[in-house]
Design a protein around this motif. Structure first.
Motif, PDB file in Angstrom:
ATOM      1  N   GLY A   1       0.817  -1.206   0.000  1.00 19.00           N
ATOM      2  CA  GLY A   1       0.000   0.000   0.000  1.00 19.00           C
ATOM      3  C   GLY A   1       0.848   1.252   0.000  1.00 19.00           C
ATOM      4  N   VAL A   2       0.228   2.367   0.350  1.00 20.06           N
ATOM      5  CA  VAL A   2       0.875   3.673   0.312  1.00 20.06           C
ATOM      6  C   VAL A   2       1.686   3.907   1.589  1.00 20.06           C
ATOM      7  N   SER A   3       2.887   4.424   1.417  1.00 16.91           N
ATOM      8  CA  SER A   3       3.741   4.849   2.524  1.00 16.91           C
ATOM      9  C   SER A   3       4.389   6.173   2.136  1.00 16.91           C
TER      10      SER A   3
ATOM     11  N   SER B   1      11.867  17.008   3.268  1.00 14.45           N
ATOM     12  CA  SER B   1      11.009  16.789   2.118  1.00 14.45           C
ATOM     13  C   SER B   1      10.382  15.409   2.258  1.00 14.45           C
ATOM     14  N   VAL B   2       9.122  15.293   1.838  1.00 12.36           N
ATOM     15  CA  VAL B   2       8.376  14.028   1.961  1.00 12.36           C
ATOM     16  C   VAL B   2       7.839  13.647   0.592  1.00 12.36           C
ATOM     17  N   GLN B   3       7.957  12.359   0.274  1.00 12.48           N
ATOM     18  CA  GLN B   3       7.374  11.833  -0.966  1.00 12.48           C
ATOM     19  C   GLN B   3       6.611  10.552  -0.659  1.00 12.48           C
ATOM     20  N   LYS B   4       5.576  10.321  -1.461  1.00 10.08           N
ATOM     21  CA  LYS B   4       4.756   9.120  -1.335  1.00 10.08           C
ATOM     22  C   LYS B   4       5.363   8.013  -2.205  1.00 10.08           C
ATOM     23  N   PHE B   5       5.283   6.766  -1.716  1.00  9.01           N
ATOM     24  CA  PHE B   5       5.620   5.622  -2.536  1.00  9.01           C
ATOM     25  C   PHE B   5       4.645   4.498  -2.265  1.00  9.01           C
ATOM     26  N   ILE B   6       4.577   3.569  -3.194  1.00 10.42           N
ATOM     27  CA  ILE B   6       3.638   2.453  -3.098  1.00 10.42           C
ATOM     28  C   ILE B   6       4.401   1.151  -3.036  1.00 10.42           C
ATOM     29  N   LYS B   7       4.126   0.341  -2.015  1.00 13.59           N
ATOM     30  CA  LYS B   7       4.690  -0.998  -1.887  1.00 13.59           C
ATOM     31  C   LYS B   7       3.727  -1.959  -2.567  1.00 13.59           C
ATOM     32  N   SER B   8       4.228  -2.685  -3.585  1.00 15.25           N
ATOM     33  CA  SER B   8       3.352  -3.625  -4.301  1.00 15.25           C
ATOM     34  C   SER B   8       3.601  -5.051  -3.858  1.00 15.25           C
TER      35      SER B   8
END
Length: 108
Positions: A88-90, A101-108
């Motif tokens: 999911g999203v982290s 700085s913050v960025q979104k990533f997705i664990k598949s």
């Protein structure tokens, strides 16, 4: 930027247009008039087992947060093993030269 409020952490996400989103215990609020500073890129996104951080600056700390705001231990490597992350999203927060700085990533 994550802000500690006792038992609760607030995750602030800054967009390139200057808007921010604050995430705390399932609520989402929007604010404006803050300047965004992008200091890193991450790839592959979505990620399977390894997330690479690309930045020209040296990193002071690297932290990851679940969508629920739960912080995982800080990292000091530019390659993060995500094999045990929940799908999911982290979010990833990088502190470098006094800037966050913050960025979104997705664990598949």
């Amino acid at each position: 930027m994550a802000v500690d409020h006792g038992d609760t952490e607030v995750l602030e996400i800054r967009a390139l247009n200057g808007d921010t989103a604050n995430y705390q215990n399932g609520s989402l609020g929007l604010e404006v008039d803050l300047v965004a500073v992008v200091i890193f890129n991450i790839y592959a996104n979505p990620v399977n087992n390894s997330l690479i951080i690309n930045t020209v600056d040296t990193t002071d700390t690297i932290s990851t947060y679940s969508i629920r705001g739960q912080k995982t231990p800080a990292r000091d490597s530019k390659k993060i093993n995500t094999s045990r992350f929940t799908k999911g999203v982290s979010f990833m927060k990088v502190r470098s030269n006094g800037q966050n700085s913050v960025q979104k990533f997705i664990k598949s």
